[in-house]
Design a protein around this motif. Structure first.
Motif, short mmCIF file in Angstrom:
data_model
loop_
_atom_site.label_atom_id
_atom_site.label_comp_id
_atom_site.label_asym_id
_atom_site.label_seq_id
_atom_site.Cartn_x
_atom_site.Cartn_y
_atom_site.Cartn_z
N LEU A 28 25.06 -14.52 -19.92
CA LEU A 28 23.72 -14.80 -19.42
C LEU A 28 22.68 -14.37 -20.43
O LEU A 28 22.83 -13.35 -21.11
N ASN A 29 21.62 -15.17 -20.52
CA ASN A 29 20.48 -14.87 -21.38
C ASN A 29 20.80 -15.01 -22.87
O ASN A 29 20.23 -14.32 -23.69
N GLN A 30 21.68 -15.91 -23.19
CA GLN A 30 21.91 -16.16 -24.61
C GLN A 30 21.09 -17.39 -25.01
O GLN A 30 20.78 -18.22 -24.17
N THR A 32 20.86 -21.00 -26.79
CA THR A 32 21.87 -22.04 -26.94
C THR A 32 22.29 -22.20 -28.39
O THR A 32 23.41 -22.59 -28.69
N ASP A 55 17.85 -14.34 -25.31
CA ASP A 55 16.82 -15.35 -25.17
C ASP A 55 15.53 -14.82 -24.55
O ASP A 55 14.59 -14.48 -25.24
N ALA A 56 15.48 -14.76 -23.24
CA ALA A 56 14.22 -14.44 -22.57
C ALA A 56 13.80 -12.99 -22.81
O ALA A 56 12.61 -12.70 -22.97
N ASP A 57 14.74 -12.09 -22.80
CA ASP A 57 14.41 -10.71 -23.16
C ASP A 57 15.59 -10.10 -23.90
O ASP A 57 16.47 -10.81 -24.36
N GLN A 59 18.08 -8.22 -22.96
CA GLN A 59 19.33 -7.89 -22.30
C GLN A 59 20.33 -9.05 -22.38
O GLN A 59 19.95 -10.20 -22.46
N PHE A 99 22.00 -9.92 -13.43
CA PHE A 99 21.11 -8.87 -13.91
C PHE A 99 20.56 -8.04 -12.76
O PHE A 99 20.18 -6.89 -12.93
N SER A 100 20.49 -8.64 -11.56
CA SER A 100 19.91 -7.91 -10.45
C SER A 100 20.84 -6.85 -9.90
O SER A 100 20.39 -5.81 -9.45
N ASN A 101 22.15 -7.09 -9.94
CA ASN A 101 23.04 -6.09 -9.34
C ASN A 101 23.79 -5.28 -10.39
O ASN A 101 24.70 -4.54 -10.08
N LYS B 133 15.28 -18.31 -16.29
CA LYS B 133 16.02 -18.71 -17.49
C LYS B 133 17.09 -17.68 -17.79
O LYS B 133 18.20 -18.01 -18.19
N LYS B 134 16.74 -16.41 -17.59
CA LYS B 134 17.68 -15.34 -17.89
C LYS B 134 18.93 -15.48 -17.03
O LYS B 134 20.04 -15.19 -17.48
#
Lengths: 176, 406
Positions: A28-30, A32, A55-57, A59, A99-101, B133-134
């Motif tokens: 997640l969050n890589q 492309t 990507d977005a941040d 983590q 990411f939430s859990n 997106k994340k």
């Protein structure tokens, strides 16, 4: 990062890249353009031009299932000095985390990656926690410089399989 | 055929009462959602779709992602319009619903219908977009309804923040004559990133583009080419027959339009029976056919009433074998008409008797599958038959060509 140390596989351990179940690998969050394969797959991970980027941040959440049950001994995580990972949490046998859990469960092990590690020195893990691993979740929480982008050059895992068959040694028997 | 789990966020706020999209914004939205659900479930049978409302008393999930289209469509009934849309909460709840989907292999997508003004600022929306997106959730936004300052830009910023490799889209639909669903059909929201779903979309477009009236005979040549062809051929044959009949009638000078009527109605019967045996039973199609037949019948009758009809008996002979096989009553009628032409004025009375027998004629008409006996044009025709047979009896000896009192 082709310098010093590294490549010295701890005695008795094998590189577990052969046992990874590639169909279930997720990240997640890589970005492309810089996907997980660049850091994990043989050949790609040794290529200095290819790395995994967030990507977005900063983590990253990496999910690696294995084709068979393994014991995890140590890991090598390399990356650039600034954007390389700093805090890394490992979760054994937890599927489909988000990411939430990720902070809901205590990690099986929590690593602080030093600059030496980033150059290739293996990080020894709490072996007792990784005796029976079907899947591994790697949560990269932040990077060395606390920037917005984390870059990982290589992720290599070392350990043994639970049954002692070394698949490489298994030769096809032509005649009985 | 991407394997996908989709959550659709409905805007059921007060702003949806407006009628600038026909019939109302809410109804246009509901139609579009129905189409989207169908397209998603059709493009891949393992796709799941869920629905939630963003306004009303609060964000409420109507149905969690499921592949059961009936359940999805049913939950859209009886929704109340009111309140204010809460975009951020709606998106977050949608994300949560997707997170708990049963099949983790499905990609996650949220489709938001944003019809009311957006009270959040750009930054908040961008933060939400980054979070999506994340977690690798794609987002499609349909911007319609209210267009206050900044709404399109805010939504564009939101989609740009989520967009990863062109998986997220935004569509702005201004109010206009075309329906919301029609506009959406051609967008990537429907066609699903360029692949899959296009078959369904094409069929939906064909159905939407004026339904049956777009095609001759109410049959889509793409769906049923054989039926369309059969209808077209029989129509052309009928026209050719009528023209021939008209020509011959104009040339000759005698006789009974009764025979002619009977003959031409037998022609019609033969044609309509052929048509109806091959027709698919669809309600509106049937209605179309009935209207066509009634029109044809009237046409044929008008033509036959113009001139003398001994000529059309020849044509009747050609048809007789066909008609006979299909309808014994019809065969009887035809026999009678043939016999009549062989004889002279005496036949007139018999024919008139036959036609006088209202019940007989009605029973013939009832036996024709496509003909609706309650059709007003048919009733007029029957009434005129009655009138004609009476006049004929009066003018028995005259052998008049006319008789077209209607």
């Amino acid at each position: 990062m082709a310098s010093v140390v590294s490549s010295a596989i701890p005695r008795g351990q094998v590189d577990l890249v052969d046992f990874v179940d590639w169909s279930g690998v997720e990240c997640l969050n890589q970005t492309t353009s810089h996907p997980l394969a660049n850091a994990l797959k043989q050949g790609y991970r040794d290529d200095d031009g290819l790395h995994l980027e967030s990507d977005a941040d900063q983590q990253l959440l990496i999910y690696v299932p294995f084709a068979q049950v393994i014991k995890l001994h140590s890991a090598v995580i390399t990356g650039p000095e600034e954007e390389g990972p700093n805090t890394v949490k490992l979760f054994a046998n937890k599927e489909h985390m988000g990411f939430s859990n990720v902070n809901d469960y205590p990690p099986s092990d929590s690593l602080n990656i030093s600059l030496d590690n980033l150059k290739g020195m293996p990080v020894t893990l709490k072996y007792v926690k990784f005796q029976n691993v079907r899947s591994l979740t790697i949560f990269i929480e932040d990077n060395q410089a606390d920037g917005d982008v984390t870059k990982v050059q290589k992720i290599a895992l070392f350990g043994t399989t639970v049954d002692t068959t070394n698949m490489k040694d298994l030769k096809k028997i032509e005649e009985h | 055929m991407v394997l996908e789990a989709t959550m659709i966020c409905i805007d059921n706020s007060e702003w949806m009462r407006n009628g600038d999209y026909s019939p109302s914004r809410y109804q246009a939205q509901a139609d579009a959602i129905n189409l989207i659900c169908g397209a998603k479930t059709q493009s891949n049978p393992e796709n799941t779709v869920g629905v939630l409302t963003m306004a009303g008393k609060g964000v409420r999930v109507l149905v969690t992602p499921t592949s059961d289209l009936g359940k999805i469509l049913a939950c859209m009934h009886g929704l109340e319009i009111g309140g204010e849309m809460n975009l951020t909460a709606g998106i977050q709840v949608a994300q949560l619903a997707l997170k708990h989907r049963q099949n983790k292999k499905q990609k996650q997508r949220i489709i938001v219908f944003a019809g009311s003004p957006i009270k959040y600022d750009k930054k908040t929306l961008e933060a939400i977009g980054r979070k999506l997106k994340k977690n690798s959730v794609a987002l499609d936004v349909v911007d319609f309804g209210e267009s206050d300052d900044g709404k399109p830009e805010k939504l564009e910023a939101l989609v740009a923040a989520v967009n990863n490799n062109d998986n997220s889209h935004i569509v702005h639909v201004p109010p206009g004559p075309s329906a919301l669903s029609d506009v959406l059909i051609s967008t990537p929201i429907f066609t699903g990133d360029g692949e899959g779903g296009s078959g369904f979309a094409a069929a939906a477009a064909a159905a939407a583009a004026g339904g049956m009236s777009g095609f001759d005979f109410g049959v889509d040549p793409n769906i049923d080419p054989e039926l369309a062809l059969a209808l077209r051929i029989s129509m052309e044959e009928e026209r050719a027959r009528q023209e021939a009949a008209a020509k011959k009638a104009a040339e000759e000078s005698t006789k009974q339009e009764k025979v002619g009527e009977q003959a031409s109605s037998s022609q019609d019967a033969a044609m309509t029976e052929a048509v109806n045996t091959s027709a698919v039973v669809a309600d509106d199609k049937k209605q179309n056919l009935t209207d066509d037949e009634a029109a044809l019948l009237e046409q044929a009758l008008a033509m036959s009433m113009d001139g003398a009809k001994s000529t059309s008996v020849d044509i009747a002979d050609a048809d007789m074998s066909d008609a006979t096989a299909e309808d014994p009553e019809l065969a009887y009628a035809l026999q009678m008409s043939v016999q009549e032409t062989a004889r002279d004025s005496s036949s007139q009375s018999e024919m008139s008797k036959v036609l006088e027998d209202q019940s007989f004629v009605s029973s013939i008409l009832n036996s024709l599958p496509g003909v609706d006996p309650n059709d007003p044009s048919l009733k007029d025709f029957l009434a005129s038959l009655q009138g004609q047979s009476e006049t004929q009896q009066k003018q028995k000896e005259d052998e008049s060509e006319k008789g077209g009192d209607k």
